[in-house]
Design an enzyme around this catalytic site. Sequence first.
Site, PDB file in Angstrom:
ATOM      1  N   ASP A  63      -0.130   3.893   1.164  1.00 27.12           N
ATOM      2  CA  ASP A  63      -0.413   4.653   2.264  1.00 27.12           C
ATOM      3  C   ASP A  63       0.507   4.296   3.745  1.00 27.12           C
ATOM      4  O   ASP A  63       0.455   5.085   4.449  1.00 27.12           O
ATOM      5  CB  ASP A  63      -2.031   4.277   2.646  1.00 27.12           C
ATOM      6  CG  ASP A  63      -3.031   4.824   1.707  1.00 27.12           C
ATOM      7  OD1 ASP A  63      -2.664   5.741   1.253  1.00 27.12           O
ATOM      8  OD2 ASP A  63      -4.021   4.226   1.394  1.00 27.12           O
ATOM      9  N   THR A 101       0.789  -1.330   0.049  1.00 32.84           N
ATOM     10  CA  THR A 101      -0.067   0.110   0.082  1.00 32.84           C
ATOM     11  C   THR A 101       0.666   1.338  -0.133  1.00 32.84           C
ATOM     12  O   THR A 101       1.925   1.245   0.525  1.00 32.84           O
ATOM     13  CB  THR A 101      -0.812   0.159   0.988  1.00 32.84           C
ATOM     14  OG1 THR A 101      -1.960   1.387   1.132  1.00 32.84           O
ATOM     15  CG2 THR A 101      -0.323  -0.101   2.606  1.00 32.84           C
ATOM     16  N   ARG A 158       0.794   6.776  -7.349  1.00 33.81           N
ATOM     17  CA  ARG A 158       1.111   5.431  -7.277  1.00 33.81           C
ATOM     18  C   ARG A 158       1.424   4.539  -8.687  1.00 33.81           C
ATOM     19  O   ARG A 158       1.503   3.271  -8.621  1.00 33.81           O
ATOM     20  CB  ARG A 158      -0.449   4.655  -6.742  1.00 33.81           C
ATOM     21  CG  ARG A 158      -1.365   4.721  -7.842  1.00 33.81           C
ATOM     22  CD  ARG A 158      -2.740   4.196  -7.225  1.00 33.81           C
ATOM     23  NE  ARG A 158      -3.619   3.927  -8.159  1.00 33.81           N
ATOM     24  CZ  ARG A 158      -4.900   3.698  -7.965  1.00 33.81           C
ATOM     25  NH1 ARG A 158      -5.332   3.831  -6.541  1.00 33.81           N
ATOM     26  NH2 ARG A 158      -6.037   3.315  -8.745  1.00 33.81           N
ATOM     27  N   LEU A 200      -1.097   9.623 -10.213  1.00 35.61           N
ATOM     28  CA  LEU A 200       0.330   9.815 -10.502  1.00 35.61           C
ATOM     29  C   LEU A 200       1.027   9.244  -9.493  1.00 35.61           C
ATOM     30  O   LEU A 200       2.366   8.710  -9.556  1.00 35.61           O
ATOM     31  CB  LEU A 200       0.825  11.173 -10.802  1.00 35.61           C
ATOM     32  CG  LEU A 200       0.187  11.617 -11.978  1.00 35.61           C
ATOM     33  CD1 LEU A 200       0.357  13.275 -12.160  1.00 35.61           C
ATOM     34  CD2 LEU A 200       0.819  10.981 -13.375  1.00 35.61           C
ATOM     35  N   ARG A 251      -6.307   8.365   3.293  1.00 39.42           N
ATOM     36  CA  ARG A 251      -7.510   8.681   3.944  1.00 39.42           C
ATOM     37  C   ARG A 251      -7.617   8.696   5.224  1.00 39.42           C
ATOM     38  O   ARG A 251      -8.026   9.793   6.108  1.00 39.42           O
ATOM     39  CB  ARG A 251      -8.596   7.522   3.661  1.00 39.42           C
ATOM     40  CG  ARG A 251      -9.811   7.380   4.323  1.00 39.42           C
ATOM     41  CD  ARG A 251     -10.515   6.234   4.098  1.00 39.42           C
ATOM     42  NE  ARG A 251     -10.584   5.634   2.473  1.00 39.42           N
ATOM     43  CZ  ARG A 251     -11.349   6.247   1.819  1.00 39.42           C
ATOM     44  NH1 ARG A 251     -12.343   7.138   2.091  1.00 39.42           N
ATOM     45  NH2 ARG A 251     -11.153   5.939   0.416  1.00 39.42           N
TER      46      ARG A 251
END
Length: 411
Positions: free
Chosen positions: A149, A147, A305, A303, A195
């Site tokens: 994130d 991920t 990822r 962009l 998020r």
Amino acid sequence: MQVKNAVIGQSGGPTAAINATLSGVVRGLKKSNKVHTIYGMLNGIEGFLKENFCNLSQLLDSEENHVCLEKTPSSALGSCRYKIPMETSEKEEDKEVYCKIFEILDKYNIGYFFYIGGNDSMDTIRKLSAHAEKIGSDIKFVGVPKTIDNDLACTDHTPGYGSAAKFVATTMSEMIRDTSVYKLKAVTIVEVMGRDAGWLTAAAGLPALASEGPDLVYLPEVPFDVDEFIEDVKNLIEKKPNIIIAVSEGIRDKNGKYISELTATGKTDAFGHKMLSGTGRTIEGYVKDRIGCKARTVELSLLQRCAAHIASKTDIDESVRIGSFAADLALSGESGCMASFVRGEGSDYSCTCAKAPLDNVANVVKKVPREFINEKGNNVTKECLEYLAPFIKGESIPEFKNGLPVQFVIK
């Protein structure tokens, strides 16, 4: 010794390194005489249920193909956001999903099941391994992290994060140079993915280690106060004409309400996550209305990822390594676990691979520590940047042909 087949899937949002992890799993499995055919499920568990497979043993039959795959962005096998039901569900239609999955596994003589993904993907592995134990199946289920994130628990960092962080940091550095050429008062807001955790937005501050970073950085971990934000911008713009700000798409106010909710669609995805949009635009509106200067928003969007042209070599190398380690876990009899990274001690960066229990991983979000954010909550600390810096080291340059990168595509 009983020879079995293996199946690998990719799920959730793509990254610039997820294919390197796929290559790593295949590399690890190829070293064993316990595995005959390695299948790839096309479009994750959703494709698996339709028996949409490719033969990775044949597709990755050379070192050249492995290297090309490792430098190709996005999910070569395709992805999905299919949520399998709770393993304990008593609904007949839910029970049928598990029956079908294990029927297909038996049909293809699968002994090893790998799922490369984030929080929700690890939850899928947890559910399937629990069901396997319940029915006495000896199929091994192993999760492999992915991920941008960087919010998975029980691992120091996640494959894919380093390359996305390198893109964000590089782009921010270039935009700082671009916005500095005019003396007109202006505010540039750069919206970064994230998020629930601000790891990727924190990477926007990395240029500060070399020269100059963004003026303000806002993460979801600290409540966003509009009045304080406006005051910060007013003070800064009196000292310098051009202000550049990095904001996470998931920043919230003190009541936990997304700043973007006024312009969000109100829709949710398959996992119940709110589909966010317009965080940067919302903040841009505050600047225009309450300060009156020029303001613009840049959304890095997809962009972040897929920028394999500026991938981190550290990230790609580690992604291959953790994939191979996941294969070793399954082949040694481990199941219901995730491969993870453990960071070494000392000033010189190092990390090793380890096994993490899925009960401590699935549906848990790893936040940016409060000590990595300054007291006012409007930027990251030097300690944070020094922690992140090793992840973006080195360049993984793809092969180019006629000016464009060569990519490995499964049709």
